[in-house]
Design an enzyme around this catalytic site. Structure first.
Site, PDB file in Angstrom:
ATOM      1  N   ASP A  99       0.768  -1.257   0.065  1.00 36.19           N
ATOM      2  CA  ASP A  99      -0.129   0.073   0.081  1.00 36.19           C
ATOM      3  C   ASP A  99       0.816   1.336  -0.030  1.00 36.19           C
ATOM      4  OD1 ASP A  99      -3.031   0.708   0.881  1.00 36.19           O
ATOM      5  OD2 ASP A  99      -1.891   2.081   1.676  1.00 36.19           O
ATOM      6  N   GLU A 129      -4.963   2.148  -3.895  1.00 35.56           N
ATOM      7  CA  GLU A 129      -3.197   2.458  -4.090  1.00 35.56           C
ATOM      8  C   GLU A 129      -2.668   0.944  -3.316  1.00 35.56           C
ATOM      9  OE1 GLU A 129      -4.495   4.901  -0.706  1.00 35.56           O
ATOM     10  OE2 GLU A 129      -5.372   4.658  -2.554  1.00 35.56           O
TER      11      GLU A 129
END
Length: 179
Positions: free
Chosen positions: A51, A94
């Site tokens: 992430d 993301e």
């Protein structure tokens, strides 16, 4: 032409539009297939969840096109560091998910850390705007941590959040008991 259209529809159904990576649903389907194969051949698999750190800040200050550029570049860095047999998916905004096939934690740590380092050293540059990014990762191993996909992902996620709690830009191996 028909063949091309069909192929495009199929691609759109399994791939994330921005990155060309497997989308969430397809990643989960393929991951289950990899677990079945690992069971049959008694291989280990390593699950990595990534992430990007403070990604929202990039989107908010530099806009979504810059954010897209960061996501695409991160995708390329991840793909450059894994083998073609490994699975890479865009798990969320993301967030990326990786399965290293027939690999154990020790070998996987080298790959996982190299991806983290390559991203932190990369000079993100678009429209004369330089940005430094870091990424956090968590790692779990099949079958040692679990033989169930959702648990493996959850364990890797727990490692990921531990990395974030420690300031990001690293990899945490999931361990039972400490959490």
């Amino acid at each position: 032409l028909w063949h091309y259209e069909y192929h495009k529809i199929y691609e759109d159904a399994i791939k994330d539009g921005l990155t060309g990576l497997l989308n969430h649903k397809t990643f989960v389907d393929r991951a289950n297939e990899e677990i079945e194969r690992a069971k049959r051949f008694q291989h280990n698999l390593v699950f990595l969840m990534y992430d990007l750190d403070k990604f929202k800040r990039v989107n908010d200050t530099l806009g979504h096109l810059y954010g897209d550029y960061v996501i695409k570049t991160t995708t390329q860095i991840i793909k450059d560091n894994v083998r073609t047999i490994d699975l890479v998916g865009r798990y969320g905004g993301e967030e990326f998910a990786v399965i290293l096939v027939n690999t154990n934690t020790d070998a996987a740590m080298t790959v996982a850390q190299r991806i983290v380092d390559n991203i932190s050293q990369y000079d993100f540059l678009m429209d004369e705007e330089h940005v430094n990014m870091t990424i956090s990762a968590g790692l779990s191993e099949y079958p040692n941590d679990s033989d169930k996909l959702l648990e493996l992902i959850q364990h890797a996620d727990e490692g990921l959040y531990k990395t974030k709690d420690n300031g990001g830009n690293g990899v945490t191996i999931f361990t039972t008991g400490e959490l």
